[in-house]
Write a protein that holds these residues in place. Structure first.
Motif, short mmCIF file in Angstrom:
data_model
loop_
_atom_site.label_atom_id
_atom_site.label_comp_id
_atom_site.label_asym_id
_atom_site.label_seq_id
_atom_site.Cartn_x
_atom_site.Cartn_y
_atom_site.Cartn_z
N VAL A 141 14.83 -25.99 34.44
CA VAL A 141 16.13 -25.32 34.52
C VAL A 141 16.89 -25.46 33.20
CG1 VAL A 141 18.34 -25.26 35.73
CG2 VAL A 141 16.24 -25.77 37.00
N LEU A 142 17.44 -24.34 32.75
CA LEU A 142 18.35 -24.32 31.61
C LEU A 142 19.78 -24.33 32.14
CD1 LEU A 142 19.19 -23.82 28.62
CD2 LEU A 142 18.96 -21.36 29.14
N VAL A 143 20.61 -25.19 31.59
CA VAL A 143 22.05 -25.18 31.87
C VAL A 143 22.72 -24.82 30.55
CG1 VAL A 143 24.03 -26.43 32.76
CG2 VAL A 143 21.74 -26.99 33.62
N ALA A 144 23.10 -23.55 30.41
CA ALA A 144 23.72 -23.05 29.19
C ALA A 144 25.22 -22.99 29.40
CB ALA A 144 23.18 -21.66 28.85
N TYR A 145 25.99 -23.30 28.36
CA TYR A 145 27.43 -23.36 28.55
C TYR A 145 28.20 -22.89 27.31
CZ TYR A 145 26.88 -27.65 25.85
OH TYR A 145 26.56 -28.57 24.87
N GLY A 146 29.41 -22.43 27.60
CA GLY A 146 30.38 -22.10 26.57
C GLY A 146 31.56 -23.03 26.74
N SER A 147 31.87 -23.78 25.69
CA SER A 147 32.92 -24.81 25.78
C SER A 147 33.63 -24.92 24.44
CB SER A 147 32.27 -26.16 26.14
OG SER A 147 33.23 -27.16 26.32
N THR A 148 34.94 -25.02 24.46
CA THR A 148 35.71 -25.18 23.23
C THR A 148 36.09 -26.63 22.99
OG1 THR A 148 36.59 -22.93 23.36
CG2 THR A 148 37.84 -24.51 22.02
N ASN A 149 36.57 -27.29 24.02
CA ASN A 149 37.08 -28.66 23.86
C ASN A 149 36.21 -29.72 24.52
OD1 ASN A 149 39.62 -28.42 22.28
ND2 ASN A 149 40.14 -27.00 23.93
N GLY A 150 35.03 -29.34 24.99
CA GLY A 150 34.07 -30.31 25.51
C GLY A 150 34.08 -30.53 27.01
N SER A 151 35.07 -30.04 27.71
CA SER A 151 35.14 -30.24 29.15
C SER A 151 33.98 -29.56 29.88
CB SER A 151 36.47 -29.72 29.70
OG SER A 151 36.52 -29.84 31.10
N THR A 152 33.74 -28.30 29.56
CA THR A 152 32.66 -27.55 30.20
C THR A 152 31.30 -28.11 29.78
OG1 THR A 152 34.09 -25.61 30.27
CG2 THR A 152 31.73 -25.23 30.61
N ALA A 153 31.19 -28.55 28.54
CA ALA A 153 29.95 -29.17 28.07
C ALA A 153 29.62 -30.40 28.90
CB ALA A 153 30.06 -29.54 26.59
N ARG A 154 30.62 -31.21 29.21
CA ARG A 154 30.39 -32.42 30.01
C ARG A 154 29.98 -32.06 31.43
NH1 ARG A 154 28.28 -36.04 31.92
NH2 ARG A 154 29.19 -38.03 32.49
N ILE A 155 30.57 -31.01 31.99
CA ILE A 155 30.17 -30.55 33.32
C ILE A 155 28.70 -30.09 33.28
CG2 ILE A 155 30.51 -28.74 35.07
CD1 ILE A 155 33.55 -28.92 34.36
N ALA A 156 28.33 -29.33 32.26
CA ALA A 156 26.95 -28.84 32.13
C ALA A 156 25.97 -30.01 32.02
CB ALA A 156 26.82 -27.93 30.91
N ARG A 157 26.33 -31.02 31.23
CA ARG A 157 25.45 -32.19 31.10
C ARG A 157 25.32 -32.92 32.45
NH1 ARG A 157 28.27 -32.62 26.19
NH2 ARG A 157 29.53 -34.34 27.00
N THR A 158 26.41 -32.97 33.21
CA THR A 158 26.36 -33.61 34.53
C THR A 158 25.45 -32.83 35.47
OG1 THR A 158 28.56 -34.56 34.24
CG2 THR A 158 27.76 -34.35 36.51
N VAL A 159 25.52 -31.51 35.42
CA VAL A 159 24.63 -30.68 36.25
C VAL A 159 23.17 -30.97 35.88
CG1 VAL A 159 23.88 -28.30 36.75
CG2 VAL A 159 26.33 -28.87 36.72
#
Length: 171
Positions: free
Chosen positions: A5-23
């Motif tokens: 599975v690929l979890v691709a994300y768009g994040s400016t301040n890192g919040s969404t990136a952290r959610i993607a890493r958690t997924v």
């Protein structure tokens, strides 16, 4: 066969990136090979059996990197198990109720037959990039509203769905 599975994300301040890493971490814990990558860095989705795409919400719009990723890879995404998530509400609303996707995300979901979508609370704290983000923080409306147990539970449901699709049924 275990899914990749690929979890691709768009994040400016890192919040969404952290959610993607958690997924991705949760999927790996569930026995699924998963990788979280910034959406612009993904050259192809063909090496992956399923894809999760996440984007931060800014003024009611999904992060540009998430939107561009979906447009760029739309042919390869079609027919693959696909989930979307959004992050952004700067209050407890995402933990209190299901927040539907914004209109543009909903249209993409229909075109690509997306399996599911979730909206998670966001995080905006001191040092945030962007004038509007800094104004929000300075007005006292920032904070961290991510609900990691809810994020992990959502990823667990994805793992179960992938397991069911592969005929595993071991969860």
């Amino acid at each position: 066969m275990a899914a990749k599975v690929l979890v691709a994300y768009g994040s400016t301040n890192g919040s969404t990136a952290r959610i993607a890493r958690t997924v991705a971490e949760t999927l790996r814990r569930d026995g699924i090979e998963a990788e979280a990558l910034p959406a612009p860095s993904v050259a192809a989705v063909t090496p992956f059996d399923a894809v999760v795409v996440g984007g931060g919400l800014y003024a009611g719009r999904w992060h540009k990197d998430a939107r561009r990723f979906v447009r760029r890879h739309r042919r390869s995404l079609a027919g693959r198990p696909l989930w979307f998530f959004s992050s952004g509400p700067l209050d407890g609303s995402a933990s209190e109720r299901d927040i539907p996707p914004v209109a543009a995300v909903r249209r993409m979901m229909t075109r690509l037959d997306v399996t599911g979508h979730a909206t998670f609370g966001g995080r905006l704290e001191e040092g945030a990039k962007g004038r509007v983000a800094r104004m929000i923080v300075h007005s006292g409306k920032g904070g961290d509203f991510r609900d990691f147990p809810a994020i992990e539970a959502w990823a667990d449901r994805i793992a179960k769905e992938l397991d069911n699709r592969s005929g595993g049924g071991s969860r």
